[in-house]
Design a protein around this motif. Structure first.
Motif, mmCIF file in Angstrom:
data_model
loop_
_atom_site.group_PDB
_atom_site.id
_atom_site.type_symbol
_atom_site.label_atom_id
_atom_site.label_comp_id
_atom_site.label_asym_id
_atom_site.label_seq_id
_atom_site.Cartn_x
_atom_site.Cartn_y
_atom_site.Cartn_z
ATOM 1 N N UNK A 212 -1.037 37.095 47.059
ATOM 2 C CA UNK A 212 0.006 36.099 47.320
ATOM 3 C C UNK A 212 -0.530 34.703 47.046
ATOM 4 N N UNK A 213 0.385 33.780 46.735
ATOM 5 C CA UNK A 213 0.043 32.376 46.565
ATOM 6 C C UNK A 213 -0.497 32.029 45.193
ATOM 7 N N UNK A 214 -0.519 32.966 44.272
ATOM 8 C CA UNK A 214 -1.085 32.712 42.952
ATOM 9 C C UNK A 214 -0.121 31.937 42.065
ATOM 10 N N UNK A 215 -0.694 31.027 41.243
ATOM 11 C CA UNK A 215 0.125 30.321 40.259
ATOM 12 C C UNK A 215 0.133 31.121 38.967
ATOM 13 N N UNK A 216 1.308 31.363 38.444
ATOM 14 C CA UNK A 216 1.466 32.202 37.260
ATOM 15 C C UNK A 216 2.348 31.489 36.244
ATOM 16 N N UNK A 217 2.294 31.862 34.963
ATOM 17 C CA UNK A 217 3.080 31.191 33.915
ATOM 18 C C UNK A 217 4.587 31.221 34.198
ATOM 19 N N UNK A 218 5.252 30.207 33.688
ATOM 20 C CA UNK A 218 6.684 30.055 33.962
ATOM 21 C C UNK A 218 7.547 31.132 33.314
ATOM 22 N N UNK A 219 7.072 31.746 32.233
ATOM 23 C CA UNK A 219 7.920 32.763 31.585
ATOM 24 C C UNK A 219 8.129 33.978 32.486
ATOM 25 N N UNK A 220 7.320 34.094 33.528
ATOM 26 C CA UNK A 220 7.454 35.240 34.439
ATOM 27 C C UNK A 220 8.791 35.202 35.168
ATOM 28 N N UNK A 221 9.395 34.023 35.206
ATOM 29 C CA UNK A 221 10.691 33.919 35.890
ATOM 30 C C UNK A 221 11.693 34.922 35.344
ATOM 31 N N UNK A 222 11.628 35.156 34.044
ATOM 32 C CA UNK A 222 12.559 36.114 33.418
ATOM 33 C C UNK A 222 12.023 37.541 33.444
ATOM 34 N N UNK A 223 10.814 37.701 33.950
ATOM 35 C CA UNK A 223 10.210 39.042 33.969
ATOM 36 C C UNK A 223 9.663 39.359 35.357
ATOM 37 N N UNK A 224 10.300 38.776 36.337
ATOM 38 C CA UNK A 224 9.736 38.891 37.681
ATOM 39 C C UNK A 224 9.693 40.326 38.179
ATOM 40 N N UNK A 225 10.725 41.078 37.891
ATOM 41 C CA UNK A 225 10.746 42.483 38.316
ATOM 42 C C UNK A 225 9.563 43.247 37.712
ATOM 43 N N UNK A 226 9.364 43.068 36.402
ATOM 44 C CA UNK A 226 8.245 43.749 35.748
ATOM 45 C C UNK A 226 6.915 43.236 36.282
ATOM 46 N N UNK A 227 6.867 41.933 36.527
ATOM 47 C CA UNK A 227 5.635 41.358 37.068
ATOM 48 C C UNK A 227 5.265 42.010 38.385
ATOM 49 N N UNK A 228 6.223 42.080 39.309
ATOM 50 C CA UNK A 228 5.886 42.595 40.636
ATOM 51 C C UNK A 228 5.522 44.074 40.589
ATOM 52 N N UNK A 229 6.229 44.813 39.765
ATOM 53 C CA UNK A 229 5.908 46.233 39.650
ATOM 54 C C UNK A 229 4.484 46.431 39.122
ATOM 55 N N UNK A 230 4.122 45.649 38.097
ATOM 56 C CA UNK A 230 2.771 45.769 37.533
ATOM 57 C C UNK A 230 1.722 45.276 38.515
ATOM 58 N N UNK A 231 2.029 44.151 39.166
ATOM 59 C CA UNK A 231 1.082 43.600 40.127
ATOM 60 C C UNK A 231 0.845 44.577 41.275
ATOM 61 N N UNK A 232 1.929 45.187 41.769
ATOM 62 C CA UNK A 232 1.788 46.129 42.876
ATOM 63 C C UNK A 232 1.001 47.368 42.433
ATOM 64 N N UNK A 233 1.314 47.870 41.259
ATOM 65 C CA UNK A 233 0.600 49.054 40.761
ATOM 66 C C UNK A 233 -0.885 48.766 40.601
ATOM 67 N N UNK A 234 -1.207 47.581 40.071
ATOM 68 C CA UNK A 234 -2.611 47.212 39.901
ATOM 69 C C UNK A 234 -3.317 47.122 41.246
ATOM 70 N N UNK A 235 -2.691 46.502 42.213
ATOM 71 C CA UNK A 235 -3.279 46.393 43.547
ATOM 72 C C UNK A 235 -3.428 47.762 44.187
ATOM 73 N N UNK A 236 -2.429 48.595 44.000
ATOM 74 C CA UNK A 236 -2.443 49.963 44.541
ATOM 75 C C UNK A 236 -3.641 50.747 43.992
ATOM 76 N N UNK A 237 -3.866 50.626 42.700
ATOM 77 C CA UNK A 237 -5.000 51.316 42.079
ATOM 78 C C UNK A 237 -6.319 50.745 42.576
ATOM 79 N N UNK A 238 -6.419 49.436 42.657
ATOM 80 C CA UNK A 238 -7.682 48.813 43.067
ATOM 81 C C UNK A 238 -8.046 49.138 44.509
ATOM 82 N N UNK A 239 -7.062 49.352 45.339
ATOM 83 C CA UNK A 239 -7.313 49.623 46.762
ATOM 84 C C UNK A 239 -7.506 51.102 47.052
#
Length: 495
Positions: A300-327
């Protein structure tokens, strides 16, 4: 430093209260939409925990279709309001199939009476989701040539004859199965069963027309050893038609038990792959956590590129999957922890008193419950209705091999606020011909690169692809004297 404001990452549309913010509702989980479309039920559990399923109750139990329909459960939502040993549990899952085929079996710790079970409003889980969902916030950089004023950071059943009922009871006893309670609530016909052994229960369910998933006997056995009961619900089509609803409503259960748990193992019988479970825990104390698995905060709290605004759903799914794997794929993620009296920024307005009651918060009308101890204590003056309601949103992605035990919870006195929140900063695009403006523009490529690397680290996305989507900045070089004045300026980040 900048103007703000944002982007939300939530499931339902909502309004932001602060004028500087703007949110864009973002459907996070496709299953949520399916929930609304298709149905569910919910139900629940018992003294230690219990479960139920509404349109889909995977985590607490399994579907036992009366027809050969293909039933899968993929995502579920559960709201648990708990104070002391008293629990109100509402569940809604993603059930896929014809309503007439819906039936579930959920282990519960105690025998539930009709007065302890009711149907809830489907919208309450939507409200909890909207209020607590991870969010994307966007800020707008101010004119670098204009002094900043301030900077703000923010954190269907046929009637049975008497004779038939007698025969049924006799058969049940032979199998070691006892019908403890039998009643209808809303559009559901409900049985509360006890059993002496899993084979007898499995046989009883099959003989009574329930399609039991392969492997159910093995998963039923531990609950029988714990002397838990089984909540069996199927749809009464006549009552469903009379209700006027298009989808099945959640089932809500109340019970009292020292055990604070949620059975998820039985629900894995239906699961074909990983399942997502969102648990909203409402407490008069503070944050709730899982005790038999690690509870970790989602990035949480990370600054990310502005184009993510149009890809937020994909961003969160990928971010969650990555965190899930790392943990290690066996943790519970904390996505939100907040006092229900407020929000900042708000992805949706806090639940009002009536909505909190609908969510199961039963202590609002009682003598005030201390936020710190959970004990009922008298107070001379009333406080805001929701000030003693703290919400914790946990996101668990589980599989049978990584979650060998049901979820055990505890509430704590920790009232630290937390939200899954991601930040976009739009660069200033106006005329910035002053020295500070030129330096500002020269600093942007480095900032964009940092945001790109952060995004790649969070999501695992290809860094080169990310870089191609970054804004293109034409920076004008400073003269040597402009550089001198800029570095000596009190407002310069180099001073």
């Amino acid at each position: 430093m900048s103007f703000e404001l944002v982007v939300p990452l939530t499931l339902s549309s909502s309004r932001y209260l602060l004028p500087l913010y703007s949110f864009t509702p973002l459907p996070l989980y496709p299953p949520t939409m399916k929930l609304l479309r298709i149905l569910l039920i919910s139900l629940l559990i018992l003294s230690a925990s219990l479960c139920v399923a509404s349109g889909a109750w995977a985590f607490c139990g399994f579907y036992v279709a009366k027809a050969d329909a293909r039933l899968y459960n993929q995502a579920s939502q559960v709201a648990i309001a708990r104070s002391g040993n008293k629990t109100v549990l509402t569940m809604a899952n993603d059930y896929q199939g014809e309503v007439k085929d819906f039936a579930i079996v959920v282990p519960v710790p105690v025998v539930l009476k009709k007065e302890q079970v009711e149907v809830g409003k489907p919208t309450i889980l939507e409200r909890l989701d909207a209020f607590s969902a991870p969010r994307l916030v966007e800020y707008f950089d101010p004119d670098p040539c204009t002094p900043l004023v301030y900077e703000r950071m923010m954190p269907a059943a046929p009637t049975m004859s008497a004779g038939a009922r007698k025969d049924e009871a006799a058969r049940s006893q032979n199998l070691g199965v006892t019908i403890e309670e039998k009643f209808t609530v809303g559009e559901y016909d409900i049985l509360i069963l006890s059993a002496k052994e899993s084979g007898g229960l499995e046989t009883w369910l099959r003989q009574n027309g329930y399609r039991i998933p392969q492997g159910a006997r093995q998963l039923l056995r531990p609950y029988i050893r714990q002397q838990m009961k089984f909540f069996v619900a199927k749809v009464n089509l006549n009552e469903f038609e009379k209700s006027g609803y298009q989808n099945l409503r959640p089932i809500r259960m109340t019970y009292e038990s020292p055990r604070f748990m949620l059975p998820i193992r039985l629900g894995m019988v239906n699961a074909q792959k990983e399942q997502d479970l969102i648990v909203y825990i409402l407490s008069p104390e503070g944050q709730a956590e899982v005790t038999n698995y690690r509870t970790v905060k989602v990035p949480s709290g990370n600054e990310i590129p502005t184009f993510v605004k149009d890809e937020f759903k994909d961003f969160y799914k990928s971010m969650f999957q990555t965190s899930y794997d790392r943990e290690g794929r066996n943790v519970a993620f904390l996505e939100y922890a907040w006092d229900m009296a407020n929000c900042d920024p708000c992805s949706a307005t806090p639940l009002n008193r009536e909505e909190l009651k609908e969510a199961g918060v039963f202590w609002l009308d009682n003598p005030e419950t201390s936020p710190s101890s959970g004990r009922l204590i008298p107070r001379p003056f009333p406080i805001a209705p929701s000030s003693n309601v703290f919400i914790t949103r946990l996101h668990i992605r589980y599989t049978r091999d990584k979650f060998p035990e049901d979820l055990m919870f505890q509430t704590t006195t920790n009232r630290e606020l937390f939200q899954g929140r991601y930040v976009m900063r739009h660069p200033f695009t106006g005329d910035a011909s002053c020295s500070a403006g030129k330096q500002y523009r020269r600093s942007l490529p480095r900032r964009f690169e940092q945001e790109a690397q952060t995004l790649a680290r969070l999501t695992g996305w290809d860094i080169q692809t990310i870089r191609r989507k970054l804004p293109k900045i034409q920076a004008q070089a400073l003269t040597w004297w402009e550089w001198v004045w800029f570095t000596l300026s009190p407002s310069s980040p180099l001073s």
